[in-house]
Scaffold this motif. Structure first.
Motif, mmCIF file in Angstrom:
data_model
loop_
_atom_site.group_PDB
_atom_site.id
_atom_site.type_symbol
_atom_site.label_atom_id
_atom_site.label_comp_id
_atom_site.label_asym_id
_atom_site.label_seq_id
_atom_site.Cartn_x
_atom_site.Cartn_y
_atom_site.Cartn_z
ATOM 1 N N UNK A 241 3.390 -4.948 6.041
ATOM 2 C CA UNK A 241 2.157 -5.692 5.801
ATOM 3 C C UNK A 241 2.235 -6.279 4.400
ATOM 4 N N UNK A 242 2.101 -7.579 4.295
ATOM 5 C CA UNK A 242 2.169 -8.287 3.020
ATOM 6 C C UNK A 242 0.795 -8.847 2.690
ATOM 7 N N UNK A 243 0.284 -8.476 1.519
ATOM 8 C CA UNK A 243 -1.018 -8.988 1.100
ATOM 9 C C UNK A 243 -0.880 -9.740 -0.204
ATOM 10 N N UNK A 244 -1.188 -11.043 -0.150
ATOM 11 C CA UNK A 244 -1.301 -11.824 -1.375
ATOM 12 C C UNK A 244 -2.781 -11.871 -1.735
ATOM 13 N N UNK A 245 -3.198 -12.784 -2.574
ATOM 14 C CA UNK A 245 -4.559 -12.742 -3.114
ATOM 15 C C UNK A 245 -5.623 -12.669 -2.020
ATOM 16 N N UNK A 246 -5.547 -13.537 -1.008
ATOM 17 C CA UNK A 246 -6.554 -13.498 0.060
ATOM 18 C C UNK A 246 -5.921 -13.766 1.423
ATOM 19 N N UNK B 151 12.839 -5.330 11.878
ATOM 20 C CA UNK B 151 14.044 -5.762 12.588
ATOM 21 C C UNK B 151 13.962 -7.211 13.043
ATOM 22 N N UNK B 152 12.972 -7.960 12.537
ATOM 23 C CA UNK B 152 12.857 -9.387 12.869
ATOM 24 C C UNK B 152 12.210 -10.102 11.692
ATOM 25 N N UNK B 153 12.944 -10.210 10.596
ATOM 26 C CA UNK B 153 12.391 -10.726 9.347
ATOM 27 C C UNK B 153 12.136 -12.227 9.362
ATOM 28 N N UNK C 232 12.518 -12.414 3.514
ATOM 29 C CA UNK C 232 11.604 -12.639 4.637
ATOM 30 C C UNK C 232 11.398 -14.140 4.767
ATOM 31 N N UNK C 233 11.840 -14.683 5.866
ATOM 32 C CA UNK C 233 11.767 -16.130 6.073
ATOM 33 C C UNK C 233 10.314 -16.605 6.090
ATOM 34 N N UNK C 234 10.013 -17.590 5.262
ATOM 35 C CA UNK C 234 8.669 -18.157 5.214
ATOM 36 C C UNK C 234 7.740 -17.489 4.230
ATOM 37 N N UNK C 235 8.220 -16.442 3.580
ATOM 38 C CA UNK C 235 7.380 -15.737 2.595
ATOM 39 C C UNK C 235 7.789 -16.198 1.207
ATOM 40 N N UNK C 236 7.103 -17.188 0.686
ATOM 41 C CA UNK C 236 7.459 -17.751 -0.610
ATOM 42 C C UNK C 236 6.247 -17.889 -1.512
ATOM 43 N N UNK C 237 5.263 -16.988 -1.317
ATOM 44 C CA UNK C 237 4.028 -17.070 -2.093
ATOM 45 C C UNK C 237 4.122 -16.430 -3.464
#
Length: 374
Positions: free
Chosen positions: A58-63, A71-73, A320-325
């Protein structure tokens, strides 16, 4: 599906993640009844915990909340945030697929996040999920700084105030703990939640671990390694069910100690050298072993996820593909049906007839039962 033996259907369903099982409930009334049955929910969770399959980060950024399977990043999913209050919220616990959220909003000038302990745990003795909140006022009274402990029981759906034994109560005579970010989140091990009370010059000479027994609702003290009594920068975590202590040398390394047998002896486990990509260590937490147990996934400085190789002492960034925040907090989450799953088919108007007699378990695999406004 109707022609398959029930034991084969049951075995197949046990191997599926919770989000897929929710969709399978619409296949037939038989499938719906099976997947919603308490026995299946319990056995599915037990198998998931034992095999460590379908684990998510579970990834939580500001909001924003997002999940990705270990197994599926390359499959990052957005999750509906259950606390869109307009303010800042923090995830402070996860157990059996339940997530606990805290709105960072305290009434009055004498309360702030730096002086609050939170914890979420599952009590295996009473089969109950509990939230613990310990808070101390910054305003001194006649008997020191007022301190309060309350416990919320999901089973009874109410808060209860906890009274302290004298040997524990004396730890809170002085207002002395000022928690760094995320250091007040309880760590679950052996049916108890744990926190570190940091030492404070002039008041408390030694670091202390306090433990809250979820079965008895008692607050007590756990042994602390003597070598770390007087360290100034400590943190607590859990790895594979064992308590860990992190001792920071900010610019060079972090020593990780482990308690392999509860109430036993602490031992030094590993030393994690500073990564080249960070200037200093502000926060390090072990999350999980790799499947071959040769590596440990670490969260470093709130947002950086790296595999630490136990043999070579080298690092490998978890991409993690698409996680660039940028900065985000990470929690390992089990895909479970404990309080319902994301994508509840009862929301689909075309399927309401089939679901009319279903139970009323809450929607969302991030349980909204824990919308805490304290």
């Amino acid at each position: 599906m109707a022609n398959l033996p029930s034991d084969i259907v049951n075995d197949v369903f046990h191997r599926l993640p919770a989000t897929t099982l929710v969709r399978c409930r619409v296949l037939s009334k038989t499938c719906f009844s099976l997947i919603d049955s308490p026995d299946f929910i319990a056995s599915h969770l037990k198998r998931t915990l034992e095999t460590e399959e379908h684990l998510m980060i579970l990834l939580r950024s500001s909001r924003r909340l997002r999940t990705v399977y270990l197994d599926a990043l390359d499959k990052l999913s957005d999750v509906e945030h259950p606390l869109q209050t307009g303010g800042f919220t923090e995830v402070f616990g996860s157990v059996n697929g339940l997530i606990d959220f805290e709105p960072i909003d305290f009434p009055g000038p004498f309360f702030s996040r730096e002086y609050v302990f939170y914890g979420l745990g599952y009590d295996s003795v009473t089969d109950d999920y509990k939230v613990v909140r310990m808070i101390q006022s910054k305003q001194e009274g006649d008997d020191g700084y007022p301190f309060e402990i309350k416990v919320f029981s999901l089973k009874s759906n109410r808060w209860k105030r906890i009274h302290l034994h004298f040997e524990v109560q004396i730890l809170f005579i002085y207002f002395y703990y000022h928690l760094l970010y995320r250091r007040g989140n309880g760590v679950l091990a052996s049916n108890s939640l744990h926190w570190i009370l940091p030492r404070s010059q002039g008041h408390i000479a030694f670091n202390t671990i306090i433990r809250f027994d979820l079965a008895s609702d008692d607050l007590g003290v756990l042994s602390f390694p003597q070598d770390l009594y007087c360290e100034d920068d400590m943190d607590i975590g859990v790895l594979d069910g064992c308590l860990c202590l992190m001792c920071y040398s900010e610019f060079s390394h972090v020593d990780v100690w482990i308690l392999r047998e509860y109430q036993g002896e602490w031992s030094k486990f590993i030393t994690v050298p500073k990564l080249e990509i960070v200037e200093s260590f502000k926060f390090v937490r072990p999350l999980i072993y790799s499947k071959d147990r040769s590596k440990i996934l670490l969260e470093v400085n709130n947002g950086k996820l790296v595999w630490f190789d136990l043999a070579s002492k080298s690092f490998e960034t978890l991409v993690i593909k698409g996680c660039d925040e940028g900065l985000c907090n990470a929690e390992i989450v089990v895909s479970s049906l404990v309080l319902g799953c994301k994508g509840d088919p009862r929301k689909d108007p075309e399927k309401k007839k089939m679901m009319q007699k279903g139970n009323k378990r809450g929607d969302g695999f991030l349980s909204k039962e824990f919308k805490l406004k304290l």
